[in-house]
Design a protein around this motif. Structure first.
Motif, mmCIF file in Angstrom:
data_model
loop_
_atom_site.group_PDB
_atom_site.id
_atom_site.type_symbol
_atom_site.label_atom_id
_atom_site.label_comp_id
_atom_site.label_asym_id
_atom_site.label_seq_id
_atom_site.Cartn_x
_atom_site.Cartn_y
_atom_site.Cartn_z
ATOM 1 N N PRO A 176 -40.902 86.105 35.891
ATOM 2 C CA PRO A 176 -39.868 85.549 36.781
ATOM 3 C C PRO A 176 -38.497 86.158 36.489
ATOM 4 O O PRO A 176 -37.538 85.461 36.121
ATOM 5 C CB PRO A 176 -39.910 84.044 36.467
ATOM 6 C CG PRO A 176 -40.409 83.966 35.064
ATOM 7 C CD PRO A 176 -41.396 85.097 34.920
ATOM 8 N N LEU A 177 -38.430 87.476 36.632
ATOM 9 C CA LEU A 177 -37.205 88.231 36.416
ATOM 10 C C LEU A 177 -36.994 89.171 37.593
ATOM 11 O O LEU A 177 -37.956 89.583 38.249
ATOM 12 C CB LEU A 177 -37.289 89.070 35.127
ATOM 13 C CG LEU A 177 -37.378 88.336 33.796
ATOM 14 C CD1 LEU A 177 -37.635 89.337 32.671
ATOM 15 C CD2 LEU A 177 -36.106 87.544 33.514
ATOM 16 N N ALA A 178 -35.748 89.530 37.843
ATOM 17 C CA ALA A 178 -35.458 90.481 38.908
ATOM 18 C C ALA A 178 -36.005 91.852 38.538
ATOM 19 O O ALA A 178 -36.091 92.212 37.356
ATOM 20 C CB ALA A 178 -33.951 90.567 39.144
ATOM 21 N N GLU A 179 -36.393 92.611 39.548
ATOM 22 C CA GLU A 179 -36.841 93.977 39.305
ATOM 23 C C GLU A 179 -35.707 94.777 38.675
ATOM 24 O O GLU A 179 -34.540 94.593 39.017
ATOM 25 C CB GLU A 179 -37.284 94.625 40.613
ATOM 26 C CG GLU A 179 -37.969 95.971 40.442
ATOM 27 C CD GLU A 179 -38.454 96.552 41.759
ATOM 28 O OE1 GLU A 179 -38.932 97.698 41.756
ATOM 29 O OE2 GLU A 179 -38.356 95.860 42.785
ATOM 30 N N LYS A 180 -36.038 95.660 37.751
ATOM 31 C CA LYS A 180 -35.099 96.531 37.027
ATOM 32 C C LYS A 180 -34.293 95.801 35.952
ATOM 33 O O LYS A 180 -33.377 96.384 35.380
ATOM 34 C CB LYS A 180 -34.151 97.247 37.984
ATOM 35 C CG LYS A 180 -34.845 98.183 38.962
ATOM 36 C CD LYS A 180 -33.853 98.936 39.827
ATOM 37 C CE LYS A 180 -34.570 99.874 40.787
ATOM 38 N NZ LYS A 180 -33.621 100.609 41.654
ATOM 39 N N THR A 181 -34.638 94.534 35.661
ATOM 40 C CA THR A 181 -33.991 93.842 34.547
ATOM 41 C C THR A 181 -34.360 94.526 33.236
ATOM 42 O O THR A 181 -35.545 94.731 32.955
ATOM 43 C CB THR A 181 -34.422 92.361 34.491
ATOM 44 O OG1 THR A 181 -34.015 91.704 35.689
ATOM 45 C CG2 THR A 181 -33.788 91.655 33.291
#
Length: 217
Positions: free
Chosen positions: A87-92
């Motif tokens: 549950p993280l944004a892409e490219k984090t």
């Protein structure tokens, strides 16, 4: 080594101070030769002193970080960009750690832990290899050797449609989640395989010790 760096930075600052005195003298004494040379050396030795001092501080911080990881039982660490699966944004940007029994992912202010007993595969693949697996699966109508999420399939489609000049390396981890479903986490390791392989290489011998799982179809 740390003591030598500190002594070196002090000596560089002292030499810079001496040249600064000559430079100031040259500004007020007529026909003083070498005033601009003294000025140049003042700047050069001062910057060198700051560089050595800064490098020493960075080394102390790195050593402290390594000691902290060692205390936590970390076998390998890498900085990787999240693609999907968490549950993280892409490219984090994430810090990925491997211990004897856990995969730890720190990113977006959250720490995720995955027991090695849950992991079924940990592979490093290029976008071109992912494209081949996805294409082969589509042609044969069967699942590929690795499970990819929706974005992973998009990665394969992009690689198929572009002229391949450089490769992007991905770390793909297949695991059984809390619901008993096989799913995937994917990380982007950039244009070199080393960061991703550092994690997969440490996971492989651990995964070999996992008991064989039986899936009821």
């Amino acid at each position: 080594m740390k003591v030598l760096r500190v002594i070196g930075s002090i000596l560089l600052f002292v030499v810079s101070f001496v040249f600064a005195i000559f430079f100031l003298m040259g500004l007020f004494i007529p026909d003083f030769e070498g005033v601009w040379i003294a000025g140049i050396f003042t700047v050069v030795f001062f910057i060198s002193g700051m560089f050595v001092k800064g490098k020493s501080k960075r080394k102390i911080e790195n050593d402290k970080h390594k000691d902290e990881l060692k205390e936590r039982g970390v076998l390998a660490s890498s900085k990787l960009h999240h693609v999907e699966g968490l549950p993280l944004a892409e490219k984090t940007l994430c810090s990925v750690h491997v211990t004897h029994d856990t995969l730890i992912v720190e990113g977006g202010g959250t720490t995720f832990e995955l027991k090695s007993s849950q992991i079924r595969a940990a592979e490093v693949k290029t976008d071109a290899e992912i494209a081949n697996i996805v294409h082969s699966s589509a042609v044969k109508g069967i699942a590929g050797g690795l499970l990819f999420g929706p974005i992973g399939l998009v990665v394969g489609a992009r690689a198929t449609n572009k002229k391949q000049t450089t490769y992007t390396y991905y770390l793909i981890i297949n695991f059984v989640n809390a619901n008993g479903d096989l799913t995937a986490i994917m990380f982007d390791g950039g244009n070199t395989p080393f960061s991703s392989q550092r994690i997969s290489n440490k996971l492989h011998p651990i995964l070999k010790q996992n008991p064989k799982a039986t899936v009821q179809l």
